[in-house]
Structures are given as C-alpha cells and as structure tokens.
Design a protein around this motif. Structure first.
Motif, PDB file in Angstrom:
ATOM      1  N   PHE A 172       1.050  -1.284  -0.072  1.00 40.82           N
ATOM      2  CA  PHE A 172       0.079   0.126  -0.091  1.00 40.82           C
ATOM      3  C   PHE A 172       1.030   1.334   0.100  1.00 40.82           C
ATOM      4  O   PHE A 172       0.464   2.113  -0.671  1.00 40.82           O
ATOM      5  N   ASP A 173       2.014   1.017   0.976  1.00 36.03           N
ATOM      6  CA  ASP A 173       2.890   2.186   0.699  1.00 36.03           C
ATOM      7  C   ASP A 173       3.724   2.366  -0.469  1.00 36.03           C
ATOM      8  O   ASP A 173       5.025   1.968  -0.429  1.00 36.03           O
ATOM      9  N   ALA A 174       3.245   2.654  -1.642  1.00 39.05           N
ATOM     10  CA  ALA A 174       3.990   2.318  -2.979  1.00 39.05           C
ATOM     11  C   ALA A 174       4.587   3.597  -3.672  1.00 39.05           C
ATOM     12  O   ALA A 174       5.235   3.474  -4.593  1.00 39.05           O
ATOM     13  N   TYR A 175       4.629   4.695  -2.963  1.00 35.13           N
ATOM     14  CA  TYR A 175       5.298   6.027  -3.491  1.00 35.13           C
ATOM     15  C   TYR A 175       6.301   6.599  -2.685  1.00 35.13           C
ATOM     16  O   TYR A 175       6.081   6.460  -1.384  1.00 35.13           O
ATOM     17  N   GLN A 176       7.179   7.057  -3.219  1.00 34.47           N
ATOM     18  CA  GLN A 176       8.320   7.619  -2.500  1.00 34.47           C
ATOM     19  C   GLN A 176       8.678   8.951  -3.054  1.00 34.47           C
ATOM     20  O   GLN A 176       8.366   9.333  -4.330  1.00 34.47           O
ATOM     21  N   SER A 177       9.407   9.803  -2.429  1.00 33.28           N
ATOM     22  CA  SER A 177       9.869  11.119  -2.706  1.00 33.28           C
ATOM     23  C   SER A 177      11.444  11.319  -2.189  1.00 33.28           C
ATOM     24  O   SER A 177      11.635  11.770  -1.302  1.00 33.28           O
ATOM     25  N   PRO A 178      12.123  10.452  -2.891  1.00 36.38           N
ATOM     26  CA  PRO A 178      13.466  10.224  -2.315  1.00 36.38           C
ATOM     27  C   PRO A 178      14.476  11.422  -2.296  1.00 36.38           C
ATOM     28  O   PRO A 178      15.410  11.756  -1.349  1.00 36.38           O
ATOM     29  N   ASN A 179      14.268  12.595  -3.237  1.00 36.37           N
ATOM     30  CA  ASN A 179      15.149  13.665  -3.125  1.00 36.37           C
ATOM     31  C   ASN A 179      14.325  15.183  -2.611  1.00 36.37           C
ATOM     32  O   ASN A 179      14.627  16.001  -3.017  1.00 36.37           O
ATOM     33  N   TYR A 180      13.010  14.921  -2.023  1.00 33.97           N
ATOM     34  CA  TYR A 180      12.405  16.024  -1.491  1.00 33.97           C
ATOM     35  C   TYR A 180      11.652  15.710  -0.345  1.00 33.97           C
ATOM     36  O   TYR A 180      11.117  14.519  -0.443  1.00 33.97           O
ATOM     37  N   SER A 181      11.468  16.561   0.506  1.00 36.70           N
ATOM     38  CA  SER A 181      10.691  16.125   1.738  1.00 36.70           C
ATOM     39  C   SER A 181       9.166  15.916   1.503  1.00 36.70           C
ATOM     40  O   SER A 181       8.673  16.501   0.598  1.00 36.70           O
ATOM     41  N   ILE A 182       8.641  15.032   2.546  1.00 32.04           N
ATOM     42  CA  ILE A 182       7.280  14.906   2.191  1.00 32.04           C
ATOM     43  C   ILE A 182       6.675  16.085   2.898  1.00 32.04           C
ATOM     44  O   ILE A 182       6.934  17.072   3.657  1.00 32.04           O
ATOM     45  N   LEU A 183       5.437  16.438   1.905  1.00 30.33           N
ATOM     46  CA  LEU A 183       4.510  17.770   2.040  1.00 30.33           C
ATOM     47  C   LEU A 183       3.890  17.579   3.232  1.00 30.33           C
ATOM     48  O   LEU A 183       3.366  18.691   3.886  1.00 30.33           O
TER      49      LEU A 183
END
Length: 340
Positions: A172-183
């Motif tokens: 379910f946790d399918a997405y990442q934002s590896p080079n920017y912080s979580i909004l």
C-alpha cells in the motif's frame, strides 16, 4: 463556508469492481461513489464528480489525457476550491509531473490519488486515500489555499507530484519522494510542512498544453550496443539514465556516438539510475565526456519529471530561452536548485 472540491475520475483500480461472471476488474459508474462511500456525505467540503467519458487504464495515459485533465481543471477553476484526480497507480507520477508543468501559477490544490485495491474490496486502501485527499484539497487558511501545487497523496503521505515515483507494485505504501521532503502526513492529525510547499510566481492561473513527443528515454547497461542510439533519427531529446552520479563507458565509441548526436542538434539529458541522489559531472573521470559534449545535467530529477519536462519545453513557443538553459531552471519545484 464549505469548500467545493471536484473529483476528476480518469480510471484506474480505485474505480473498479469485480465482474463475477468473468472474474475480471471492470470500471463502475463513479457517479455512484456517494452510495458506495456514504462517509463522503460527512465531509466538511462539498464534493462533485466529473468522469472521463471512457475510463482509461493508467498504462494508456499519455499527452492526450494529460491535456484533457488540464482542460477540465481550467474549465472548473473558478467554480471549485480544489481538485482531486483519481488515477491508476502505474503512471500516476508521470501525470502528476506533466500537470505540474502544464498548470501555470496554480493557486489551488490539485491532489492525485488512487489505490492498490478496488474500492469495493474488503481490505481496500482506496477509502483512506480518497477521503484524506479530499481533506487536503479543501484545506484553506485565511481564505487562501494552503496547497497551491500539483501533489500526490498515497498511504498517509502527501508528496510533490513531480518529485514522486512508484516503487512498489505490492505494498500500500507504494510511492516515494527520495529527493524532496514529504509535504504532509496523515495520522491522528492532518499535518503539513508549510515550509516545503510551493508558492505560485503569479496569481494569473493559466494552462499550457504544449507537449512534444520527440523525446527518448534510454537506460544504459553494461555491454549495451551504444550505436543503437544513432538509429533513432527523429528524436530531438535523449534522456540517458546512467550509472551512479553520472558515469558511463569510457571508450572511443561512447564519445563518437555522443558527439554525433550533438552534431545532429539532439539534446542529451543525463539522470541517475539511483533512486536517491543525482548527477554530478566531474566527480568521476567517466562523467567528463558529458561536460565535453554539452550534455545537460538532470541533477536529482526523477525520470518521470525529466521526461515530461522535456516534452513540455521542447519547441514550446511560450519560451524564448534555448532548451538547455530552460531545462536547467527550476520551473515548479522539480529539481533542487543548488544540487551539485
């Protein structure tokens, strides 16, 4: 005052149900979503639904559909306070990236979401993703939208759309934002990192539908025949996904092929195969050739952002600066300005 949010249903697993005659998943009439999810009637925002005439599997999404979504946002921009785009998961980061470039000076939330399981499944992740996306799309303070950019919400995390990538087909946790912080992150409280949010450069919202498809993405690998790159004669931009921080084969063939591409006026963009980090020309000698031929440093951009940014900028009459200078600019938070 109740905020008005428009759900734009494009297709994808979130709007599917099982056809028990065949066992396959088929789209259902999304206008009936309020019956399937009565909890939506408890939302503190007023929700309307606009569906594609024919729902599209995410693997069939492309420039035509991206333009269609942008037009729907434009046509309904004044009537609604926020937008939730329901989309299949496989190419959602491509759509989010494309829309971030096409929706200029966005002053309202646009949140893309979907699900790994259909909304009618007992263990579905669809309900939480949809309900929380609606909350984020209706989040206002002092009569101003808190979020004023294209975002992607999935499994408790709000990400910048053009910084997101799908990394799991299973969880379910399918997405990442590896080079920017979580909004933002959803828990007991609906949290948001205001310092990480993008602010529009102007209040003059408009759309730019320009997308040029003469772009090629090529992942290099040990032992590949580099001459293949010369056989694609119509391409205007080649995005090379190379090793580590920017290395490639150090031999005469590599130099010959890259120089011939540049002589043909082909733009070469270099991004990394690594999920985290980015390109640093000159860090290793096997990256020097890129500087020598005038390749463009893609820095820490995702593949999805690099592809859609190239399509948007290539031969776009809106811009007067040359392609290389334009690509190097941070247009809407897709790249770290001081990355090196």
């Amino acid at each position: 005052m109740k905020r008005k949010v428009l759900i734009i249903y494009t297709g994808g697993t979130i709007g599917m149900e099982k056809d028990y005659a065949t066992g396959s998943l088929v789209p259902f009439d999304f206008s009936n979503i309020f019956k399937r999810m009565p909890e939506m009637n408890l939302m503190e925002c007023e929700v309307s639904v606009k569906s594609f005439d024919y729902p599209v599997d995410s693997s069939d999404m492309g420039p035509k559909q991206w333009q269609g979504i942008a037009k729907i946002v434009q046509e309904n921009y004044e009537a609604f306070d926020g937008f939730v785009i329901l989309h299949g998961t496989d190419t959602m980061s491509y759509t989010a990236s494309a829309l971030s470039f096409m929706l200029k000076n966005l002053g309202k939330p646009v949140v893309l979401t979907g699900s790994q399981l259909p909304i009618g499944d007992l263990r579905t992740d669809a309900k939480e993703n949809l309900l929380t996306s609606l909350y984020y799309a209706s989040l206002y303070e002092n009569d101003e939208a808190v979020i004023q950019e294209v975002t992607l919400y999935f499994e408790y995390k709000l990400l910048r759309g053009n910084r997101s990538l799908k990394f799991s087909a299973e969880y379910f946790d399918a997405y990442q934002s590896p080079n920017y912080s979580i909004l933002g992150q959803s828990g007991v409280h609906l949290n948001i990192d205001k310092d990480s949010l993008l602010k529009p450069k102007s209040t003059n919202f408009e759309i730019d539908l320009h997308l040029d498809e003469n772009v090629l993405f090529w992942r290099i690998f040990p032992g590949m025949n580099f001459d293949f790159l010369l056989e694609v004669t119509s391409v205007k931009v080649i995005i090379l996904q190379v090793f580590g921080s920017g290395t490639i084969f150090n031999n005469e063939k590599t130099e010959r092929v890259l120089r011939e591409l540049r002589q043909r006026k082909v733009e070469i963009i270099v991004i990394s195969q690594c999920v985290s980090g980015g390109i640093s020309f000159g860090k290793y000698s096997n990256s020097n050739i890129f500087s020598q031929v005038g390749a463009i440093n893609g820095k820490d951009m995702t593949a999805e952002a690099a592809i859609t940014k190239s399509m948007h900028l290539l031969n776009n009459p809106r811009y007067k600066t040359n392609f290389a200078e334009l690509f190097d600019e941070d247009i809407c938070g897709e790249v770290t300005k001081d990355f090196h």
